[in-house]
Design an enzyme around this catalytic site. Structure first.
Site, PDB file in Angstrom:
ATOM      1  N   ASP A  98       0.848  -1.188   0.000  1.00  6.94           N
ATOM      2  CA  ASP A  98       0.000   0.000   0.000  1.00  6.94           C
ATOM      3  C   ASP A  98       0.887   1.242   0.000  1.00  6.94           C
ATOM      4  OD1 ASP A  98      -2.382   1.485   0.278  1.00  6.94           O
ATOM      5  OD2 ASP A  98      -3.196  -0.007   1.657  1.00  6.94           O
ATOM      6  N   ASP A 198      -3.180   4.543  -2.461  1.00  9.53           N
ATOM      7  CA  ASP A 198      -4.233   5.066  -1.602  1.00  9.53           C
ATOM      8  C   ASP A 198      -4.749   6.408  -2.126  1.00  9.53           C
ATOM      9  OD1 ASP A 198      -5.606   4.906   1.102  1.00  9.53           O
ATOM     10  OD2 ASP A 198      -4.526   6.802   1.361  1.00  9.53           O
ATOM     11  N   GLU A 251      -7.011   3.287  -5.445  1.00 13.20           N
ATOM     12  CA  GLU A 251      -8.205   3.589  -4.664  1.00 13.20           C
ATOM     13  C   GLU A 251      -8.723   4.939  -5.134  1.00 13.20           C
ATOM     14  OE1 GLU A 251      -9.700   4.080  -0.041  1.00 13.20           O
ATOM     15  OE2 GLU A 251      -7.765   4.902  -0.650  1.00 13.20           O
ATOM     16  N   HIS A 325     -10.538  -2.476   4.997  1.00 10.99           N
ATOM     17  CA  HIS A 325     -10.186  -1.978   6.332  1.00 10.99           C
ATOM     18  C   HIS A 325     -10.907  -0.674   6.684  1.00 10.99           C
ATOM     19  CE1 HIS A 325      -7.664   0.090   3.451  1.00 10.99           C
ATOM     20  NE2 HIS A 325      -7.495   1.050   4.337  1.00 10.99           N
ATOM     21  N   ASP A 326     -11.580  -0.061   5.712  1.00 10.55           N
ATOM     22  CA  ASP A 326     -12.283   1.206   5.941  1.00 10.55           C
ATOM     23  C   ASP A 326     -13.799   1.060   5.965  1.00 10.55           C
ATOM     24  OD1 ASP A 326     -10.070   2.870   6.158  1.00 10.55           O
ATOM     25  OD2 ASP A 326      -9.984   3.287   4.012  1.00 10.55           O
TER      26      ASP A 326
END
Length: 578
Positions: A98, A198, A251, A325-326
């Site tokens: 990431d 990200d 993302e 994870h969000d």
């Protein structure tokens, strides 16, 4: 390296902090991941995506990076990462890292040099002239409050689209772009096979900052004016295109279908695929994350079908996912995490992971892990959740009970509770005190039933089902590169689609041209899913297809056979044309 075929790959996302603790300090680590590689190989994944394990003050759970080229001691050492890389590759599992390049932590060396007066590093960030007390614009932070902080050491305002401790980088500066490419090359040399970028569509900011009187400012920087140029340069300079054998995913925050066709067009050598999140906002009342409403399933159908068929028509490629994870856990959000948890989890798996694109399994989804079911705000660790708990009470007049109920539905901590391995203390995650409260029981939801030890041993488990779906993507060309067409629009909560024919990555196809003969050709798949809590009859188009020739049941969410034309609550079925 030869060009990577992304169509038949499965990615497993690991949030290392919550995955497996190897040394008893309550914090998941890299050696913990290495210890579970055989489990991941058995599941049948091709890549593991590790969320950030770099040095960080953890204001945003590691997405506030203080050093991109090191391992935070809480996760282990660089030798531990190198061991993980070797052991993963020995099992034919690639490593995806990431990269958080929209911003750094204010503890990063670059920022510390900037506030110490170094003009070179001040140009690494988005500082803006002005006076204390007068914001440069009315843009809002994603985590609440203004998107600006006054930096007294510099005498200017500084942009932070996320937490105030996350300073946005200035991608107009070619030195920043060179630094990012060099970071990617550093990890390539460590054996990394892919990268997830990200909120990468936010990196291109305008030169001037206008007030936004109809939104929070995002329309001025999302999919910004030079974002494609910057990404193509990064991929080229770092040597991470699919033609170099690398997988990349961006993302995308509040993006558009048209923009994502640009990001993923193979001819432009930009990104392999994109995460878009529109389908995860269908339960946002008035578009607001912290306002609850039942999921609008007709809108969910519309978004999924539009993005699937639209990306196909333009030659783009989707990352397939329900949560990460969000996000809250999908079985709690779109299924039933109580009595019907098992068929719900299987239905959600077969529906999403058989679509056209690359599936991403978030850790624990293969077990049917649920939301946290916390009962007090003190159990939460996520900065966004605790901030909004206060905002909901102080600015919106909610009671503490109302605010807690909203946070319980929306919190990112729902996905961050520790992985549940067995029936021992702390579900086998750690012999010490975990950094996060373990997921709690709820009505008809016993966490003791949800663990790797039980599910791996059960041939009818959710784990076994995910494993079977992964095998289909590896073995059946119609799953990996078949065309897709949605059926029976407006029939929610019944969702239906076909996979048929063959379409290589980057090739374009208009689903509107598909004929009944195309959809019912031998080898085609018909996927049916009931997203509701009551029995539902399948749509007329699906019935008509099943009447065309003979079909066998390939997958089913319930243990017993489905009825001819009706699906039980949260039932999913996949038929294959003989």
């Amino acid at each position: 390296m030869s060009t990577l075929d992304i169509s038949n790959k499965v990615v497993y996302q690991i949030y290392p902090k919550s995955f497996k603790d190897s040394n008893g300090d309550g914090w998941g680590d890299l050696r913990g991941v290495t210890s579970k590689l055989d489990y991941l190989a058995e599941l049948g994944v091709d890549y593991i995506w590790l969320t950030p394990f770099f040095p960080s003050p953890q204001r945003d759970n590691g997405y506030d990076v203080a050093d991109y080229r090191s391992v935070d001691p809480r996760y282990g050492t660089m030798a531990d990462f190198e061991e993980l890389s070797r052991e993963a590759h020995a099992r034919d599992i690639g490593i995806m890292l990431d990269m958080v390049f929209n911003h750094t932590s204010t503890e990063h060396e670059w920022y510390q040099k900037a506030i110490a007066g170094d003009k070179r590093y001040q140009d690494y960030y988005l500082f803006c002239e002005g006076a204390p007390g007068k914001l440069p614009s009315n843009w809002a932070s994603k985590f609440g409050g203004p998107a600006w902080q006054w930096e007294p050491a510099v005498g200017k305002w500084r942009m932070n689209l996320y937490d105030p401790s996350q300073a946005d980088l200035n991608w107009r500066n070619p030195e920043v772009r060179r630094e990012c490419a060099d970071i990617v090359r550093f990890w390539k040399e460590k054996g990394v096979d892919g990268f997830r970028f990200d909120v990468v569509n936010n990196i291109s900011k305008p030169k001037t900052y206008k007030d936004d009187f109809i939104g929070d400012g995002r329309r001025f920087y999302v999919d910004g004016p030079h974002v494609h140029e910057y990404l193509q340069e990064l991929v080229r300079e770092a040597g991470i295109d699919a033609t170099d054998g690398f997988m990349t995913v961006g993302e995308m925050s509040s993006t558009s279908l048209e923009a994502c066709l640009g990001y993923t067009n193979p001819a432009d050598r930009e990104l392999s695929m994109v995460f878009s999140f529109h389908h995860l906002k269908v339960d946002y009342k008035d578009g607001q994350k912290w306002a609850l409403m039942p999921a609008d399933l007709n809108e969910l159908y519309r978004l999924l079908s539009t993005w699937q068929e639209g990306m196909q028509a333009g030659g783009g490629w989707n990352a397939l996912f329900w949560d990460n994870h969000d996000q809250p856990r999908v079985v709690s959000r779109f299924g039933d995490d109580g009595r019907l948890r098992v068929p719900s989890a299987k239905m959600l798996c077969l529906f999403m992971n058989l679509l056209r694109g690359t599936p991403y399994i978030y850790q624990g989804n293969e077990l049917g892990m649920t939301n946290a079911h916390f009962t007090s705000i003190e159990q939460y660790r996520d900065v966004e959740s605790t901030n909004y708990y206060r905002i909901l009470m102080d600015e919106e007049g909610k009671t503490s009970e109302e605010a807690l109920r909203i946070v319980a539905e929306r919190s990112r901590d729902n996905a961050r509770t520790p992985m549940q391995w067995d029936g021992s203390t702390n579900a086998g995650f750690s012999t010490g005190e975990p950094w996060s409260t373990m997921a709690c029981d709820a009505p008809d939801c016993s966490q003791a039933e949800i663990c790797v030890e039980r599910e791996v041993a059960d041939p009818n488990s959710i784990f076994a089902f995910y494993k079977q779906v992964n095998e289909l993507r590896h073995q059946m060309p119609v799953v990996s590169c078949g065309k897709v067409k949605f059926l029976d629009a407006g029939s929610a909560p019944m969702f239906e689609y076909c996979r048929f024919g063959d379409l290589v990555v980057g090739e374009k196809y208009d689903a509107a041209t598909a004929t009944t003969a195309d959809l019912a050709a031998p080898g085609s798949l018909l996927v049916l899913a009931n997203f509701g809590g009551e029995p539902r009859t399948m749509g007329e188009e699906a019935k008509a297809l099943l009447a065309k020739g003979e079909w066998d049941v390939l997958l089913r969410a319930y243990d017993d056979a489905p009825s001819d034309d009706k699906l039980r609550p949260y039932e999913g079925v996949v038929y294959i044309r003989k």
